[in-house]
Design a protein around this motif. Structure first.
Motif, PDB file in Angstrom:
ATOM      1  N   UNK A  10     -11.540  46.841 -37.796  1.00  0.00           N
ATOM      2  CA  UNK A  10     -11.817  45.577 -38.477  1.00  0.00           C
ATOM      3  C   UNK A  10     -10.988  44.425 -37.932  1.00  0.00           C
ATOM      4  N   UNK A  11     -10.018  44.704 -37.096  1.00  0.00           N
ATOM      5  CA  UNK A  11      -9.093  43.696 -36.600  1.00  0.00           C
ATOM      6  C   UNK A  11      -9.609  43.143 -35.273  1.00  0.00           C
ATOM      7  N   UNK A  12      -9.735  41.819 -35.189  1.00  0.00           N
ATOM      8  CA  UNK A  12     -10.147  41.196 -33.936  1.00  0.00           C
ATOM      9  C   UNK A  12      -8.991  41.218 -32.946  1.00  0.00           C
ATOM     10  N   UNK A  13      -9.287  40.918 -31.696  1.00  0.00           N
ATOM     11  CA  UNK A  13      -8.241  40.913 -30.668  1.00  0.00           C
ATOM     12  C   UNK A  13      -7.153  39.884 -30.999  1.00  0.00           C
ATOM     13  N   UNK A  14      -7.550  38.688 -31.467  1.00  0.00           N
ATOM     14  CA  UNK A  14      -6.561  37.664 -31.837  1.00  0.00           C
ATOM     15  C   UNK A  14      -5.699  38.140 -32.999  1.00  0.00           C
ATOM     16  N   UNK A  15      -6.346  38.741 -34.005  1.00  0.00           N
ATOM     17  CA  UNK A  15      -5.590  39.258 -35.146  1.00  0.00           C
ATOM     18  C   UNK A  15      -4.657  40.375 -34.709  1.00  0.00           C
ATOM     19  N   UNK A  16      -5.122  41.206 -33.792  1.00  0.00           N
ATOM     20  CA  UNK A  16      -4.297  42.311 -33.289  1.00  0.00           C
ATOM     21  C   UNK A  16      -3.013  41.762 -32.670  1.00  0.00           C
ATOM     22  N   UNK A  17      -3.149  40.700 -31.872  1.00  0.00           N
ATOM     23  CA  UNK A  17      -1.966  40.100 -31.247  1.00  0.00           C
ATOM     24  C   UNK A  17      -1.057  39.464 -32.293  1.00  0.00           C
ATOM     25  N   UNK A  18      -1.651  38.782 -33.278  1.00  0.00           N
ATOM     26  CA  UNK A  18      -0.859  38.185 -34.358  1.00  0.00           C
ATOM     27  C   UNK A  18      -0.108  39.261 -35.127  1.00  0.00           C
ATOM     28  N   UNK A  19      -0.799  40.357 -35.432  1.00  0.00           N
ATOM     29  CA  UNK A  19      -0.170  41.466 -36.152  1.00  0.00           C
ATOM     30  C   UNK A  19       0.964  42.082 -35.335  1.00  0.00           C
ATOM     31  N   UNK A  20       0.711  42.276 -34.046  1.00  0.00           N
ATOM     32  CA  UNK A  20       1.750  42.854 -33.186  1.00  0.00           C
ATOM     33  C   UNK A  20       2.973  41.948 -33.134  1.00  0.00           C
ATOM     34  N   UNK A  21       2.755  40.653 -33.018  1.00  0.00           N
ATOM     35  CA  UNK A  21       3.872  39.701 -33.000  1.00  0.00           C
ATOM     36  C   UNK A  21       4.620  39.714 -34.328  1.00  0.00           C
ATOM     37  N   UNK A  22       3.857  39.724 -35.424  1.00  0.00           N
ATOM     38  CA  UNK A  22       4.468  39.748 -36.742  1.00  0.00           C
ATOM     39  C   UNK A  22       5.284  41.025 -36.941  1.00  0.00           C
ATOM     40  N   UNK A  23       4.710  42.164 -36.577  1.00  0.00           N
ATOM     41  CA  UNK A  23       5.412  43.434 -36.761  1.00  0.00           C
ATOM     42  C   UNK A  23       6.690  43.479 -35.932  1.00  0.00           C
ATOM     43  N   UNK A  24       6.618  42.986 -34.704  1.00  0.00           N
ATOM     44  CA  UNK A  24       7.819  42.929 -33.859  1.00  0.00           C
ATOM     45  C   UNK A  24       8.899  42.051 -34.506  1.00  0.00           C
ATOM     46  N   UNK A  25       8.465  40.977 -35.149  1.00  0.00           N
ATOM     47  CA  UNK A  25       9.398  40.048 -35.781  1.00  0.00           C
ATOM     48  C   UNK A  25      10.133  40.673 -36.974  1.00  0.00           C
ATOM     49  N   UNK A  26       9.422  41.463 -37.782  1.00  0.00           N
ATOM     50  CA  UNK A  26      10.021  41.967 -39.018  1.00  0.00           C
ATOM     51  C   UNK A  26      10.498  43.408 -38.953  1.00  0.00           C
ATOM     52  N   UNK A  27      10.061  44.155 -37.966  1.00  0.00           N
ATOM     53  CA  UNK A  27      10.287  45.598 -37.939  1.00  0.00           C
ATOM     54  C   UNK A  27      11.761  45.999 -38.054  1.00  0.00           C
ATOM     55  N   UNK A  28      12.617  45.507 -37.187  1.00  0.00           N
ATOM     56  CA  UNK A  28      14.017  45.950 -37.163  1.00  0.00           C
ATOM     57  C   UNK A  28      14.776  45.558 -38.423  1.00  0.00           C
ATOM     58  N   UNK A  29      14.595  44.316 -38.872  1.00  0.00           N
ATOM     59  CA  UNK A  29      15.310  43.870 -40.069  1.00  0.00           C
ATOM     60  C   UNK A  29      14.810  44.620 -41.306  1.00  0.00           C
ATOM     61  N   UNK A  30      13.512  44.826 -41.387  1.00  0.00           N
ATOM     62  CA  UNK A  30      12.957  45.571 -42.517  1.00  0.00           C
ATOM     63  C   UNK A  30      13.461  47.014 -42.493  1.00  0.00           C
ATOM     64  N   UNK A  31      13.495  47.605 -41.307  1.00  0.00           N
ATOM     65  CA  UNK A  31      13.985  48.972 -41.172  1.00  0.00           C
ATOM     66  C   UNK A  31      15.433  49.069 -41.641  1.00  0.00           C
ATOM     67  N   UNK A  32      16.261  48.147 -41.215  1.00  0.00           N
ATOM     68  CA  UNK A  32      17.671  48.170 -41.641  1.00  0.00           C
ATOM     69  C   UNK A  32      17.800  47.984 -43.147  1.00  0.00           C
ATOM     70  N   UNK A  33      16.964  47.103 -43.706  1.00  0.00           N
ATOM     71  CA  UNK A  33      16.993  46.877 -45.145  1.00  0.00           C
ATOM     72  C   UNK A  33      16.651  48.170 -45.886  1.00  0.00           C
ATOM     73  N   UNK A  34      15.638  48.858 -45.430  1.00  0.00           N
ATOM     74  CA  UNK A  34      15.217  50.089 -46.098  1.00  0.00           C
ATOM     75  C   UNK A  34      16.235  51.202 -45.850  1.00  0.00           C
TER      76      UNK A  34
ATOM     77  N   UNK B  48      -3.908  33.741 -44.229  1.00  0.00           N
ATOM     78  CA  UNK B  48      -3.322  33.151 -43.017  1.00  0.00           C
ATOM     79  C   UNK B  48      -2.020  33.871 -42.646  1.00  0.00           C
ATOM     80  N   UNK B  49      -1.763  33.973 -41.370  1.00  0.00           N
ATOM     81  CA  UNK B  49      -0.577  34.711 -40.912  1.00  0.00           C
ATOM     82  C   UNK B  49       0.722  34.105 -41.439  1.00  0.00           C
ATOM     83  N   UNK B  50       0.725  32.836 -41.787  1.00  0.00           N
ATOM     84  CA  UNK B  50       1.925  32.204 -42.338  1.00  0.00           C
ATOM     85  C   UNK B  50       2.306  32.808 -43.695  1.00  0.00           C
ATOM     86  N   UNK B  51       1.350  33.431 -44.377  1.00  0.00           N
ATOM     87  CA  UNK B  51       1.616  34.025 -45.692  1.00  0.00           C
ATOM     88  C   UNK B  51       2.006  35.496 -45.604  1.00  0.00           C
ATOM     89  N   UNK B  52       1.943  36.087 -44.433  1.00  0.00           N
ATOM     90  CA  UNK B  52       2.196  37.518 -44.297  1.00  0.00           C
ATOM     91  C   UNK B  52       3.625  37.922 -44.627  1.00  0.00           C
TER      92      UNK B  52
END
Length: 191
Positions: free
Chosen positions: A13-37, A66-70
């Motif tokens: 269901x994810x378009x190529x643009x959304x896939x890139x946005x998701x990948x960028x978002x996940x890269x941005x939050x992954x490490x800090x979220x992991x440390x928090x958990x 919108x990705x700004x709300x993620x």
């Protein structure tokens, strides 16, 4: 990459643009979220599962936003996953299930203290400080710990934190004030 590991019906269901946005978002939050958990669970497998489950829930339910709300949505989902994990811990304890042991028997947060230019003495002091902070954080109530991590660690505003935690702004301010006072007292006692 995590997106390739998600359920196929979500990824389709994810378009190529959304896939890139998701990948960028996940890269941005992954490490800090992991440390928090990790502070909450003290087990890397559980922490990674919770972060990935939160990301999958975000993808399933909020791709249309919108990705700004993620970011706040992701942290709200993550906080709910942490609460569920604690509830399951209470069930395990009630029925005497064994708690997963720390990998390699070492303290994860202490192992994260690294410095490329520090002397061995400075490294030792850093390890003691991180251990003291982790111990102090573990003695806070869940709500105080969540507030502290979201406001101080992640830098969310009072209103964003209130939205993530599903409480009032006044509650966030109260929890943070109590958390900071408790941390100060606990860290002073430790030194």
């Amino acid at each position: 990459m995590y997106l390739e590991q998600c359920h196929e019906e979500i990824v389709l269901k994810v378009t190529q643009d959304q896939r890139q946005e998701l990948a960028d978002f996940y890269r941005e939050v992954e490490q800090r979220a992991f440390r928090m958990v990790m502070i909450e669970t003290r087990h890397s497998g559980d922490a990674l599962d919770l972060v990935q489950d939160a990301m999958e829930s975000l993808m399933k339910k909020y791709m249309h936003k919108p990705s700004a709300e993620w970011r706040p949505l992701f942290y709200r989902i993550l906080q709910n996953k942490i609460k569920d994990w604690h509830r399951w811990g209470a069930v395990r304890a009630k029925f005497h299930f064994s708690k997963p042991e720390q990998e390699n028997g070492e303290d994860w947060l202490e192992s994260q203290v690294t410095s490329t230019q520090a002397t061995p003495e400075e490294n030792f002091q850093g390890e003691i400080s991180m251990h003291s902070i982790q111990l102090a954080l573990s003695q806070l109530s869940l709500r105080q710990r969540q507030t502290f991590l979201l406001r101080v660690w992640e830098g969310f505003s009072v209103n964003e934190t209130a939205s993530i935690m599903k409480c009032s702004s006044g509650s966030v301010k109260t929890h943070l004030s109590r958390a900071l006072q408790s941390l100060q007292n606990l860290l002073e006692d430790a030194s």
